[in-house]
Design a protein around this motif. Structure first.
Motif, PDB file in Angstrom:
ATOM      1  N   GLN A 152       0.831  -1.204   0.000  1.00 63.39           N
ATOM      2  CA  GLN A 152       0.000   0.000   0.000  1.00 63.39           C
ATOM      3  C   GLN A 152       0.870   1.260   0.000  1.00 63.39           C
ATOM      4  OE1 GLN A 152      -2.321  -1.258   3.521  1.00 63.39           O
ATOM      5  NE2 GLN A 152      -4.146  -0.893   2.289  1.00 63.39           N
ATOM      6  N   ARG A 153       1.922   1.250   0.801  1.00 65.58           N
ATOM      7  CA  ARG A 153       2.813   2.416   0.846  1.00 65.58           C
ATOM      8  C   ARG A 153       3.514   2.613  -0.495  1.00 65.58           C
ATOM      9  NH1 ARG A 153       4.156  -0.017   5.834  1.00 65.58           N
ATOM     10  NH2 ARG A 153       6.256  -0.561   5.100  1.00 65.58           N
ATOM     11  N   LEU A 154       3.902   1.515  -1.109  1.00 69.04           N
ATOM     12  CA  LEU A 154       4.595   1.628  -2.397  1.00 69.04           C
ATOM     13  C   LEU A 154       3.650   2.083  -3.504  1.00 69.04           C
ATOM     14  CD1 LEU A 154       6.864  -1.557  -2.263  1.00 69.04           C
ATOM     15  CD2 LEU A 154       7.567   0.839  -2.014  1.00 69.04           C
ATOM     16  N   LEU A 155       2.395   1.653  -3.454  1.00 72.48           N
ATOM     17  CA  LEU A 155       1.432   2.115  -4.453  1.00 72.48           C
ATOM     18  C   LEU A 155       1.233   3.612  -4.389  1.00 72.48           C
ATOM     19  CD1 LEU A 155      -1.327  -0.656  -4.281  1.00 72.48           C
ATOM     20  CD2 LEU A 155       0.026  -0.050  -6.302  1.00 72.48           C
ATOM     21  N   LEU A 156       1.399   4.179  -3.205  1.00 69.35           N
ATOM     22  CA  LEU A 156       1.231   5.625  -3.025  1.00 69.35           C
ATOM     23  C   LEU A 156       2.475   6.403  -3.439  1.00 69.35           C
ATOM     24  CD1 LEU A 156      -1.040   7.480  -1.998  1.00 69.35           C
ATOM     25  CD2 LEU A 156      -0.019   7.347   0.276  1.00 69.35           C
ATOM     26  N   SER A 157       3.580   5.704  -3.664  1.00 68.62           N
ATOM     27  CA  SER A 157       4.852   6.337  -4.029  1.00 68.62           C
ATOM     28  C   SER A 157       4.912   6.571  -5.534  1.00 68.62           C
ATOM     29  CB  SER A 157       6.008   5.432  -3.601  1.00 68.62           C
ATOM     30  OG  SER A 157       6.153   4.350  -4.513  1.00 68.62           O
ATOM     31  N   PRO A 158       5.957   7.255  -6.019  1.00 62.95           N
ATOM     32  CA  PRO A 158       6.118   7.427  -7.473  1.00 62.95           C
ATOM     33  C   PRO A 158       6.196   6.109  -8.243  1.00 62.95           C
ATOM     34  CG  PRO A 158       7.513   8.970  -6.295  1.00 62.95           C
ATOM     35  CD  PRO A 158       6.948   8.042  -5.267  1.00 62.95           C
ATOM     36  N   GLY A 160       4.166   3.724  -7.830  1.00 67.32           N
ATOM     37  CA  GLY A 160       2.833   3.147  -7.801  1.00 67.32           C
ATOM     38  C   GLY A 160       2.304   2.626  -9.123  1.00 67.32           C
ATOM     39  N   PRO A 161       2.365   3.402 -10.215  1.00 63.78           N
ATOM     40  CA  PRO A 161       1.818   2.905 -11.484  1.00 63.78           C
ATOM     41  C   PRO A 161       2.477   1.613 -11.953  1.00 63.78           C
ATOM     42  CG  PRO A 161       2.151   5.277 -11.587  1.00 63.78           C
ATOM     43  CD  PRO A 161       2.795   4.811 -10.317  1.00 63.78           C
ATOM     44  N   VAL A 162       3.793   1.499 -11.769  1.00 66.44           N
ATOM     45  CA  VAL A 162       4.504   0.292 -12.182  1.00 66.44           C
ATOM     46  C   VAL A 162       4.153  -0.872 -11.268  1.00 66.44           C
ATOM     47  CG1 VAL A 162       6.773  -0.763 -12.476  1.00 66.44           C
ATOM     48  CG2 VAL A 162       6.398   1.610 -13.183  1.00 66.44           C
ATOM     49  N   LEU A 163       4.138  -0.619  -9.959  1.00 62.12           N
ATOM     50  CA  LEU A 163       3.854  -1.688  -9.016  1.00 62.12           C
ATOM     51  C   LEU A 163       2.428  -2.211  -9.161  1.00 62.12           C
ATOM     52  CD1 LEU A 163       5.649  -0.284  -5.863  1.00 62.12           C
ATOM     53  CD2 LEU A 163       6.309  -2.290  -7.194  1.00 62.12           C
ATOM     54  N   GLY A 164       1.498  -1.301  -9.452  1.00 60.41           N
ATOM     55  CA  GLY A 164       0.131  -1.739  -9.660  1.00 60.41           C
ATOM     56  C   GLY A 164       0.021  -2.716 -10.810  1.00 60.41           C
ATOM     57  N   ARG A 165       0.688  -2.416 -11.901  1.00 61.69           N
ATOM     58  CA  ARG A 165       0.620  -3.288 -13.072  1.00 61.69           C
ATOM     59  C   ARG A 165       1.339  -4.615 -12.831  1.00 61.69           C
ATOM     60  NH1 ARG A 165      -1.708  -1.629 -17.465  1.00 61.69           N
ATOM     61  NH2 ARG A 165      -2.218   0.573 -17.775  1.00 61.69           N
ATOM     62  N   LEU A 166       2.285  -4.637 -11.912  1.00 61.10           N
ATOM     63  CA  LEU A 166       2.996  -5.873 -11.594  1.00 61.10           C
ATOM     64  C   LEU A 166       2.272  -6.711 -10.537  1.00 61.10           C
ATOM     65  CD1 LEU A 166       6.689  -4.560 -11.467  1.00 61.10           C
ATOM     66  CD2 LEU A 166       5.603  -5.897 -13.291  1.00 61.10           C
ATOM     67  N   PHE A 167       1.243  -6.126  -9.929  1.00 59.52           N
ATOM     68  CA  PHE A 167       0.510  -6.840  -8.887  1.00 59.52           C
ATOM     69  C   PHE A 167      -0.203  -8.035  -9.513  1.00 59.52           C
ATOM     70  CE2 PHE A 167      -2.869  -7.311  -5.633  1.00 59.52           C
ATOM     71  CZ  PHE A 167      -2.070  -7.342  -4.501  1.00 59.52           C
ATOM     72  N   ASN A 168      -0.137  -9.193  -8.861  1.00 63.02           N
ATOM     73  CA  ASN A 168      -0.731 -10.408  -9.418  1.00 63.02           C
ATOM     74  C   ASN A 168      -1.298 -11.279  -8.302  1.00 63.02           C
ATOM     75  OD1 ASN A 168       1.529 -11.703  -8.253  1.00 63.02           O
ATOM     76  ND2 ASN A 168       2.705 -11.522 -10.153  1.00 63.02           N
ATOM     77  N   ARG A 169      -1.808 -12.437  -8.681  1.00 61.59           N
ATOM     78  CA  ARG A 169      -2.435 -13.302  -7.696  1.00 61.59           C
ATOM     79  C   ARG A 169      -1.436 -13.759  -6.632  1.00 61.59           C
ATOM     80  NH1 ARG A 169      -2.888 -18.076  -5.692  1.00 61.59           N
ATOM     81  NH2 ARG A 169      -4.887 -19.089  -5.201  1.00 61.59           N
ATOM     82  N   ARG A 170      -0.229 -14.029  -7.041  1.00 56.69           N
ATOM     83  CA  ARG A 170       0.782 -14.476  -6.077  1.00 56.69           C
ATOM     84  C   ARG A 170       1.033 -13.398  -5.025  1.00 56.69           C
ATOM     85  NH1 ARG A 170       6.013 -13.548  -5.651  1.00 56.69           N
ATOM     86  NH2 ARG A 170       6.077 -12.549  -7.697  1.00 56.69           N
ATOM     87  N   PRO A 204      -5.634  -3.768 -11.732  1.00 52.27           N
ATOM     88  CA  PRO A 204      -4.328  -3.354 -11.212  1.00 52.27           C
ATOM     89  C   PRO A 204      -3.811  -2.045 -11.806  1.00 52.27           C
ATOM     90  CG  PRO A 204      -4.345  -5.713 -11.543  1.00 52.27           C
ATOM     91  CD  PRO A 204      -5.644  -5.197 -12.109  1.00 52.27           C
ATOM     92  N   ALA A 205      -4.294  -1.680 -12.981  1.00 45.96           N
ATOM     93  CA  ALA A 205      -3.835  -0.444 -13.614  1.00 45.96           C
ATOM     94  C   ALA A 205      -4.330   0.809 -12.903  1.00 45.96           C
ATOM     95  CB  ALA A 205      -4.274  -0.407 -15.078  1.00 45.96           C
ATOM     96  N   VAL A 206      -5.343   0.674 -12.035  1.00 44.40           N
ATOM     97  CA  VAL A 206      -5.853   1.855 -11.329  1.00 44.40           C
ATOM     98  C   VAL A 206      -5.605   1.781  -9.829  1.00 44.40           C
ATOM     99  CG1 VAL A 206      -7.619   2.257 -13.092  1.00 44.40           C
ATOM    100  CG2 VAL A 206      -8.221   0.959 -11.033  1.00 44.40           C
ATOM    101  N   MET A 207      -4.932   0.737  -9.362  1.00 48.22           N
ATOM    102  CA  MET A 207      -4.723   0.594  -7.918  1.00 48.22           C
ATOM    103  C   MET A 207      -3.948   1.761  -7.332  1.00 48.22           C
ATOM    104  SD  MET A 207      -4.042  -3.509  -7.462  1.00 48.22           S
ATOM    105  CE  MET A 207      -3.985  -3.448  -5.670  1.00 48.22           C
ATOM    106  N   HIS A 208      -2.982   2.311  -8.085  1.00 44.00           N
ATOM    107  CA  HIS A 208      -2.200   3.436  -7.565  1.00 44.00           C
ATOM    108  C   HIS A 208      -3.039   4.697  -7.451  1.00 44.00           C
ATOM    109  CE1 HIS A 208      -2.128   4.128 -11.877  1.00 44.00           C
ATOM    110  NE2 HIS A 208      -1.662   5.344 -11.673  1.00 44.00           N
ATOM    111  N   ARG A 209      -4.157   4.747  -8.157  1.00 49.44           N
ATOM    112  CA  ARG A 209      -5.066   5.882  -8.032  1.00 49.44           C
ATOM    113  C   ARG A 209      -6.070   5.668  -6.902  1.00 49.44           C
ATOM    114  NH1 ARG A 209      -5.158   9.825 -11.734  1.00 49.44           N
ATOM    115  NH2 ARG A 209      -3.649   9.643 -13.445  1.00 49.44           N
ATOM    116  N   LEU A 210      -6.537   4.444  -6.758  1.00 43.75           N
ATOM    117  CA  LEU A 210      -7.454   4.141  -5.655  1.00 43.75           C
ATOM    118  C   LEU A 210      -6.790   4.348  -4.298  1.00 43.75           C
ATOM    119  CD1 LEU A 210      -9.109   0.870  -7.024  1.00 43.75           C
ATOM    120  CD2 LEU A 210     -10.247   3.069  -6.708  1.00 43.75           C
ATOM    121  N   ILE A 211      -5.491   4.071  -4.204  1.00 48.48           N
ATOM    122  CA  ILE A 211      -4.787   4.137  -2.924  1.00 48.48           C
ATOM    123  C   ILE A 211      -4.692   5.553  -2.381  1.00 48.48           C
ATOM    124  CG2 ILE A 211      -2.406   4.499  -3.673  1.00 48.48           C
ATOM    125  CD1 ILE A 211      -3.596   1.872  -1.105  1.00 48.48           C
TER     126      ILE A 211
END
Length: 302
Positions: A152-158, A160-170, A204-211
């Motif tokens: 969550q903290r990383l999604l709020l960081s710069p 965030g957009p990359v980490l959101g797209r890398l987020f997966n089921r694992r 996952p492409a919008v998670m950094h915006r939702l956060i």
């Protein structure tokens, strides 16, 4: 209550669609239309299916209303959107208007949904909606006690957009393992279903915006805490004590700030009590409503 919920495919089929500012919102109703309305508000990053273990049992008593909020589940997830908790509260009110509900509404909320419920409570005191009661499950009612996990903290960081797209089921499984109770972990089927709701419409492409709800909570803190302190609406917290994000430490703060605090701690339970311990949540929610109905009856006959 037996731990028998609603299969995700069946849940999806039962949903209907609402247009909200040009965005398709998936919503559900259940129970008897003439019963008291109960608005259920889900958390981040999942959706209204979170309530599926409680849905039928609550529907025996109440008129249930729930939606996947904008950016979540089967609802629209517009890219570049400035997601706001205040807008999600607008959505809840739009859904109630769409359903023709104008009487006082009971609210049961979780996580991100707690913040939406706090905004609705503030609006109640401003005369913009009528709430009959509000029950909060684990959520960040106070920014000073909210302990976000690393992702969550990383999604709020710069990043965030990359980490959101890398987020997966694992990664979802790894993060849920940290916030669920050690004996109430989701099984593979549940994880598959949770992930499918997040992944739908490339979520996952919008998670950094939702956060961005986290800084919005800080901005609204004084208004929302004042709304809880004002009284006039029955409140209860039902909280999984082992939740590292908003567990027993959040409840301790609630007791400090809210007079006559009505709190239930679920020992051994983590961040998702409605899926980890639905039987206990139902028991304590129904006891809260029974006590509320008893006090209303006493006031009527006094």
């Amino acid at each position: 209550m037996a731990r028998a919920g609603i299969a995700l495919a069946d849940w999806r089929e039962q949903g209907r669609e609402l247009d909200f500012g040009g965005h398709a919102i998936r919503y559900w109703t259940g129970g008897a239309a003439e019963a008291e309305p109960l608005l259920l508000i889900h958390g981040f990053p999942t959706a209204s299916w979170d309530w599926h273990y409680l849905w039928r049992a609550l529907g025996e008593r109440y008129h249930l209303i729930a939606c996947d909020m904008l950016g979540f589940g089967y609802s629209a997830k517009p890219r570049g959107h400035d997601y706001r908790l205040l807008e999600q509260a607008d959505l809840q009110q739009a859904l109630l208007r769409h359903l023709g509900i104008d009487q006082a509404v009971h609210v049961l909320a979780h996580d991100y949904g707690d913040s939406v419920a706090q905004e609705l409570l503030a609006r109640h005191h401003e005369g913009r909606i009528r709430l009959a009661s509000c029950v909060f499950l684990n959520g960040g009612l106070f920014p000073e006690t909210h302990r976000p996990v690393l992702v969550q903290r990383l999604l709020l960081s710069p990043l965030g957009p990359v980490l959101g797209r890398l987020f997966n089921r694992r990664k979802l499984a790894a993060n849920f393992a940290k916030v669920f109770g050690p004996r109430t972990q989701p099984d593979d089927r549940e994880l598959d279903d949770f992930w499918s709701l997040i992944a739908h419409n490339d979520g996952p492409a919008v998670m950094h915006r939702l956060i961005r709800y986290m800084p919005e909570r800080r901005a609204q803190r004084e208004r929302w805490v004042a709304a809880m302190q004002q009284g006039g609406v029955a409140l209860r917290v039902i909280d999984g004590a082992l939740d590292p994000i908003s567990g027993a430490h959040m409840v301790a703060r609630y007791r400090e700030l809210i007079a006559d605090a009505d709190c239930v701690l679920l020992e051994g339970i983590g961040h998702y009590p409605q899926t980890e311990a639905p039987e206990q949540v139902l028991e304590h929610y129904l006891a809260f409503r029974q006590a509320l109905e008893g006090s209303d009856a006493a006031a009527t006959t006094a």
